[in-house]
Design an enzyme around this catalytic site. Structure first.
Site, mmCIF file in Angstrom:
data_model
loop_
_atom_site.group_PDB
_atom_site.id
_atom_site.type_symbol
_atom_site.label_atom_id
_atom_site.label_comp_id
_atom_site.label_asym_id
_atom_site.label_seq_id
_atom_site.Cartn_x
_atom_site.Cartn_y
_atom_site.Cartn_z
ATOM 1 N N CYS A 1 0.802 -1.234 0.000
ATOM 2 C CA CYS A 1 0.000 0.000 0.000
ATOM 3 C C CYS A 1 0.832 1.281 0.000
ATOM 4 C CB CYS A 1 -0.945 0.004 1.185
ATOM 5 S SG CYS A 1 -1.945 -1.478 1.234
ATOM 6 N N ASN B 1 -10.472 0.273 -0.131
ATOM 7 C CA ASN B 1 -9.009 0.260 -0.041
ATOM 8 C C ASN B 1 -8.466 -0.292 -1.359
ATOM 9 O OD1 ASN B 1 -6.337 -0.427 0.394
ATOM 10 N ND2 ASN B 1 -6.658 -1.275 2.433
ATOM 11 N N HIS C 1 -2.873 6.913 2.717
ATOM 12 C CA HIS C 1 -3.423 5.653 2.204
ATOM 13 C C HIS C 1 -4.837 5.470 2.743
ATOM 14 C CE1 HIS C 1 -4.152 1.640 1.106
ATOM 15 N NE2 HIS C 1 -3.924 1.112 2.293
#
Ligand SMILES: CC(C)(COP(=O)(O)OP(=O)(O)OC[C@H]1O[C@@H](n2cnc3c(N)ncnc32)[C@H](O)[C@@H]1OP(=O)(O)O)[C@@H](O)C(=O)NCCC(=O)NCCS
Length: 317
Positions: free
Chosen positions: A115, A273, A242
């Site tokens: 990520c 996500n 993020h």
């Protein structure tokens, strides 16, 4: 032009057409809209069409970034793709993107730091431009997390989505506009808390451990990112972290001394996500919204599998 650094000059993004809502998920696993919204803040996410791969999403986002900046393929001599979900090992996604867009002979690199991949990739492009090895780079974060999601596991399948974001980076002689030195690192002793492995090729995570780490350890690192840009966090125009969980984003933001008018990206609500794609996707939407003035400082910060983290301050294109 003498190059004193590099700067982001245009952005673009792409999301697949198919929207998967929380109510759709409630028909697939034992979950409901109330649980998902209250625990993670996600209302819906995008899912790639049958046969649509990471490279396909990356190509569309990259095309947008080129068009938005008025660039052609001939202007690019480096392509870096951050992804944790590309299934093809060779050629890498950067070569697929370059071929599809007609980019002649670029340095073509894939990066996997999960990520935080986009911030690592942006740092690599920045360094390549500073040394003179590269003139202008396309930096992309792209993911098809739906392909590595266990759709029978309610604790994970509600979290993830597919998408891509891209930026064009070029040299600048103005140090004020330059991307700041990256702050990057990892916690290898926590490698096992987020996994996609050969024998179980789905995302598995110790959610509460990651949640605790993110909400207790990251705020001081984010302050250090700002310091490396010679700024205090209350001088930032925007914060694009993020997009893992709205409660994490808001928890971190609460610990930082942002000004009331600092825009905090909360794209997770409509995108879920999307790992390495989440920051460039949210950044592209933020820039296009016009909420941040050109030249204003935006702090990017990625974190996730590894555990890895990285961040830098860019100036709004
Ligand atoms: C994953 C996450 C949302 C889970 O939230 P949580 O509050 O920790 O929830 P838990 O896993 O403790 O589960 C609580 C309960 O909800 C249940 N549950 C889990 N998923 C559910 C779902 N989709 N719908 C309804 N109930 C669910 C669990 O079974 C558990 O039930 P029990 O109490 O009867 O055992 C949260 O831990 C998180 O966001 N962690 C960080 C993840 C992250 O940032 N990862 C980084 C990836 S880059």
């Amino acid at each position: 032009m003498s190059v004193n650094g590099s700067r982001v000059v245009s952005v673009g993004h792409y999301q697949p057409e198919k929207i998967l809502t929380n109510d759709d998920l409630a028909k697939m696993v034992d979950t409901n809209d109330e649980w998902i919204v209250s625990r993670v803040g996600i209302k819906e996410r995008r899912i790639a069409a049958e046969g649509q791969k990471v490279a396909d999403l990356a190509i569309e986002a990259a095309r947008q970034a080129l068009e938005n900046g008025g660039f052609t393929a001939a202007d690019i001599d480096m392509v870096i793709v951050a992804t944790v979900s590309a299934k093809d090992l060779c050629p890498n996604t950067a070569c697929r993107v370059s071929d599809a867009l007609g980019i002649g002979a670029p340095a073509a690199i894939d990066i996997n730091t999960a990520c935080s991949g986009f911030e690592y990739a942006l740092a690599q492009a920045d360094m390549a431009i500073r040394t003179g090895a590269t003139r202008r780079a396309l930096v992309i974060g792209a993911e098809c997390l739906s392909a590595v999601t266990d759709w029978e596991d309610r604790s994970s399948c509600v979290l993830f989505g597919d998408g891509a974001g891209a930026v064009v980076v070029e040299g600048t002689d103005d140090p004020e506009l330059a991307i700041s030195p990256v702050l990057w690192g990892s916690e290898p002793s926590m490698s096992d808390v987020i996994r996609i492995e050969e024998d179980v090729p789905f995302i598995k995570q110790a959610g509460q451990t990651v949640f605790r780490w993110a909400t207790t350890q990251l705020a001081p690192l984010i302050e250090q990112v700002a310091e490396r840009a010679g700024l205090k966090v209350n001088e930032l125009a925007a914060f694009v972290p993020h997009q893992a969980n709205l409660r994490i984003i808001q928890g971190i933001a609460k610990r930082l001394d942002f000004n009331d008018d600092c825009v905090v990206a909360e794209d997770i609500v409509y995108s879920g996500n999307t790992s390495a794609a989440s920051v460039p996707l949210a950044l592209s939407k933020l820039v296009q919204s016009g909420k941040v003035a050109s030249g204003a400082p935006i702090l990017l910060f990625g974190f996730g599998g590894g555990l890895t983290y990285a961040g830098q301050v860019i100036r709004c294109p």
